[in-house]
Motif scaffolding. Structure first.
Motif, PDB file in Angstrom:
ATOM      1  N   PRO A 139       6.991 -11.667  -2.483  1.00 20.27           N
ATOM      2  CA  PRO A 139       6.123 -10.484  -2.319  1.00 20.27           C
ATOM      3  C   PRO A 139       6.710  -9.275  -3.039  1.00 20.27           C
ATOM      4  N   LYS A 140       6.529  -9.187  -4.324  1.00 17.46           N
ATOM      5  CA  LYS A 140       7.211  -8.177  -5.135  1.00 17.46           C
ATOM      6  C   LYS A 140       6.799  -6.739  -4.822  1.00 17.46           C
ATOM      7  N   THR A 141       5.664  -6.564  -4.138  1.00 19.85           N
ATOM      8  CA  THR A 141       5.178  -5.202  -3.880  1.00 19.85           C
ATOM      9  C   THR A 141       5.795  -4.566  -2.649  1.00 19.85           C
ATOM     10  N   ILE A 142       6.614  -5.316  -1.895  1.00 18.77           N
ATOM     11  CA  ILE A 142       7.243  -4.771  -0.679  1.00 18.77           C
ATOM     12  C   ILE A 142       8.754  -4.863  -0.840  1.00 18.77           C
ATOM     13  N   PRO A 143       9.409  -3.782  -1.256  1.00 22.02           N
ATOM     14  CA  PRO A 143      10.846  -3.845  -1.538  1.00 22.02           C
ATOM     15  C   PRO A 143      11.723  -3.944  -0.297  1.00 22.02           C
ATOM     16  N   ASP A 144      11.242  -3.437   0.835  1.00 21.36           N
ATOM     17  CA  ASP A 144      12.069  -3.375   2.042  1.00 21.36           C
ATOM     18  C   ASP A 144      11.417  -4.183   3.154  1.00 21.36           C
ATOM     19  N   LEU A 145      11.428  -5.507   3.010  1.00 13.95           N
ATOM     20  CA  LEU A 145      10.802  -6.381   4.002  1.00 13.95           C
ATOM     21  C   LEU A 145      11.465  -6.242   5.362  1.00 13.95           C
ATOM     22  N   CYS A 146      10.635  -6.232   6.412  1.00 12.74           N
ATOM     23  CA  CYS A 146      11.168  -5.994   7.755  1.00 12.74           C
ATOM     24  C   CYS A 146      10.648  -6.990   8.780  1.00 12.74           C
ATOM     25  N   THR A 147       9.378  -7.394   8.674  1.00  9.82           N
ATOM     26  CA  THR A 147       8.779  -8.215   9.713  1.00  9.82           C
ATOM     27  C   THR A 147       7.731  -9.140   9.111  1.00  9.82           C
ATOM     28  N   GLU A 154      -1.795 -18.448   6.795  1.00 12.15           N
ATOM     29  CA  GLU A 154      -1.469 -17.157   6.205  1.00 12.15           C
ATOM     30  C   GLU A 154      -0.236 -16.555   6.871  1.00 12.15           C
ATOM     31  N   ILE A 155       0.543 -15.808   6.088  1.00 16.87           N
ATOM     32  CA  ILE A 155       1.712 -15.105   6.594  1.00 16.87           C
ATOM     33  C   ILE A 155       1.563 -13.623   6.261  1.00 16.87           C
ATOM     34  N   PHE A 156       1.687 -12.778   7.277  1.00 11.98           N
ATOM     35  CA  PHE A 156       1.616 -11.340   7.098  1.00 11.98           C
ATOM     36  C   PHE A 156       3.028 -10.771   7.072  1.00 11.98           C
ATOM     37  N   CYS A 157       3.311  -9.912   6.104  1.00  8.03           N
ATOM     38  CA  CYS A 157       4.609  -9.256   5.981  1.00  8.03           C
ATOM     39  C   CYS A 157       4.415  -7.750   5.900  1.00  8.03           C
ATOM     40  N   ALA A 158       5.368  -6.997   6.439  1.00  2.94           N
ATOM     41  CA  ALA A 158       5.317  -5.534   6.371  1.00  2.94           C
ATOM     42  C   ALA A 158       6.702  -4.990   6.104  1.00  2.94           C
ATOM     43  N   ASP A 159       6.751  -3.747   5.608  1.00  2.00           N
ATOM     44  CA  ASP A 159       8.038  -3.112   5.320  1.00  2.00           C
ATOM     45  C   ASP A 159       8.547  -2.381   6.554  1.00  2.00           C
ATOM     46  N   ALA A 160       9.696  -1.711   6.411  1.00  2.00           N
ATOM     47  CA  ALA A 160      10.357  -1.090   7.555  1.00  2.00           C
ATOM     48  C   ALA A 160       9.592   0.106   8.120  1.00  2.00           C
ATOM     49  N   THR A 161       8.644   0.633   7.359  1.00  2.00           N
ATOM     50  CA  THR A 161       7.839   1.756   7.850  1.00  2.00           C
ATOM     51  C   THR A 161       6.428   1.330   8.217  1.00  2.00           C
ATOM     52  N   SER A 162       6.062   0.085   7.940  1.00  2.00           N
ATOM     53  CA  SER A 162       4.709  -0.453   8.133  1.00  2.00           C
ATOM     54  C   SER A 162       3.688   0.194   7.211  1.00  2.00           C
ATOM     55  N   SER A 163       4.139   1.021   6.281  1.00  2.00           N
ATOM     56  CA  SER A 163       3.199   1.657   5.357  1.00  2.00           C
ATOM     57  C   SER A 163       2.705   0.681   4.303  1.00  2.00           C
ATOM     58  N   LYS A 164       3.441  -0.423   4.101  1.00  2.00           N
ATOM     59  CA  LYS A 164       3.039  -1.441   3.146  1.00  2.00           C
ATOM     60  C   LYS A 164       2.958  -2.794   3.845  1.00  2.00           C
ATOM     61  N   ASN A 189       5.935  10.485  13.791  1.00  2.00           N
ATOM     62  CA  ASN A 189       6.975  10.290  14.806  1.00  2.00           C
ATOM     63  C   ASN A 189       7.407   8.831  14.933  1.00  2.00           C
ATOM     64  N   ALA A 190       6.904   7.960  14.077  1.00  2.00           N
ATOM     65  CA  ALA A 190       7.237   6.540  14.166  1.00  2.00           C
ATOM     66  C   ALA A 190       8.644   6.274  13.650  1.00  2.00           C
ATOM     67  N   LYS A 191       9.371   5.415  14.362  1.00  2.00           N
ATOM     68  CA  LYS A 191      10.671   4.954  13.896  1.00  2.00           C
ATOM     69  C   LYS A 191      10.466   3.794  12.932  1.00  2.00           C
ATOM     70  N   GLY A 192      11.533   3.338  12.320  1.00  2.00           N
ATOM     71  CA  GLY A 192      11.445   2.199  11.421  1.00  2.00           C
ATOM     72  C   GLY A 192      11.497   0.883  12.178  1.00  2.00           C
ATOM     73  N   ASN A 193      11.433  -0.203  11.433  1.00  2.00           N
ATOM     74  CA  ASN A 193      11.565  -1.571  11.948  1.00  2.00           C
ATOM     75  C   ASN A 193      10.497  -1.947  12.978  1.00  2.00           C
TER      76      ASN A 193
END
Length: 298
Positions: A139-147, A154-164, A189-193
């Motif tokens: 998934p080249k468009t998400i540099p900071d994979l978190c979850t 299907e597999i859903f992936c998101a970054d540490a801020t959930s913005s991507k 006010n959202a935290k990461g991860n």
């Protein structure tokens, strides 16, 4: 805590032992509401490990698999440990490991008959029937994979801020971008991860929030803030591609889980209320979903 929920709705967790290189596999018996200790697992921590490993438990085709990723100062920075739990011998057996370059900011999940390990630049797929790893499209468009969490094929992936967020089709080996999580009133006010999970075919995310403070309020910067704020669960609407508050109420305290996704189990409890469904003992049966998490130490 590292946990897994099987297709038969069995719950397994890894419990820390006094020896940092050992953990115990525990199975939750729903009829008796008790935990049963299975066997010890040796982490085989590398000599040059920098910290505790990132650990995962998966169930594939009735078997439990352990994946541990250790950050080290040698061996390209990462060492991978893969095990399979053998029911007959009550022991953990060695499995093959992926040939990787770097696995920092990685996520892993099981989907169908395979286990998937992702980074921004690599994707590894494990076939338990052959004990072999192969490579796919990362998934080249998400540099900071978190979850990550799987639903169907299907597999859903998101970054540490959930913005991507991105969706991986395991059959087509292809990705497409999706709108990340947002809440106009609370995003700042959202935290990461964040943690993705699925219930009855719907995608959810658990989000931690800071406790908002007024600018005029006095605040000691050395004050501990670990328990400030709250946690909320949001559900994704695939038709409108938007997120909404699920209004699910979590118990007091801050809850967490180790791994890429939040395991969810269907819990059966006997209650003295009227219900058309009954347990084998004749008691009314209530069914609800439970999140397999541990309370963060204060």
């Amino acid at each position: 805590m590292t946990a897994a929920v099987t297709s038969d709705n069995d719950i397994y967790i890894l419990m820390e032992e006094d020896d940092d290189d050992k953990v115990s596999l525990l199975q939750f018996n729903q009829p008796t509401q008790a935990w049963k200790k299975r066997c010890l697992l040796y982490r085989n921590t590398p000599k040059h490990a920098l910290n505790s490993p990132v650990e995962y438990l998966f169930e594939v085709d009735g078997h439990i698999y352990y994946l541990g990723v250790h950050c080290t100062s040698v061996s390209r920075g990462v060492s991978v440990v893969m095990r399979k739990y053998e029911w007959i011998t009550d022991r953990w057996e060695y499995c093959s490991k992926p040939r990787h370059n770097k696995l920092r900011n990685h996520v892993a999940t099981a989907c169908g008959q395979h286990i998937y390990l992702f980074t921004n630049t690599e994707m590894h797929r494990y076939d338990p029937s052959q004990d072999l790893w192969s490579k796919g499209t990362p998934p080249k468009t998400i540099p900071d994979l978190c979850t990550a969490v799987a639903m169907g094929t299907e597999i859903f992936c998101a970054d540490a801020t959930s913005s991507k967020m991105a969706l991986y089709d395991v059959e087509a080996d292809s990705w497409r971008e999706l709108p990340g999580w947002s809440d106009p009133g609370r995003s700042q006010n959202a935290k990461g991860n964040p943690i993705l999970f699925a219930i009855e075919g719907q995608l959810h995310v658990l989000v931690d929030f800071h406790n908002p403070r007024d600018d005029d309020d006095f605040h000691d910067e050395d004050e501990e803030d670990e328990d400030d704020g709250d946690q909320r669960i949001y559900v994704y609407d695939r038709l409108t591609e938007t997120w909404r508050d699920s209004h699910i109420t979590l118990p007091d305290g801050r809850w967490k889980i180790c791994g890429s996704g939040l395991p969810v189990a269907r819990i059966f409890t006997c209650l003295p209320a009227q219900d058309n469904r009954t347990s084998p003992e004749g008691f009314p049966l209530q069914v609800h979903h439970g999140f397999v998490m541990s309370k963060q130490k204060e």
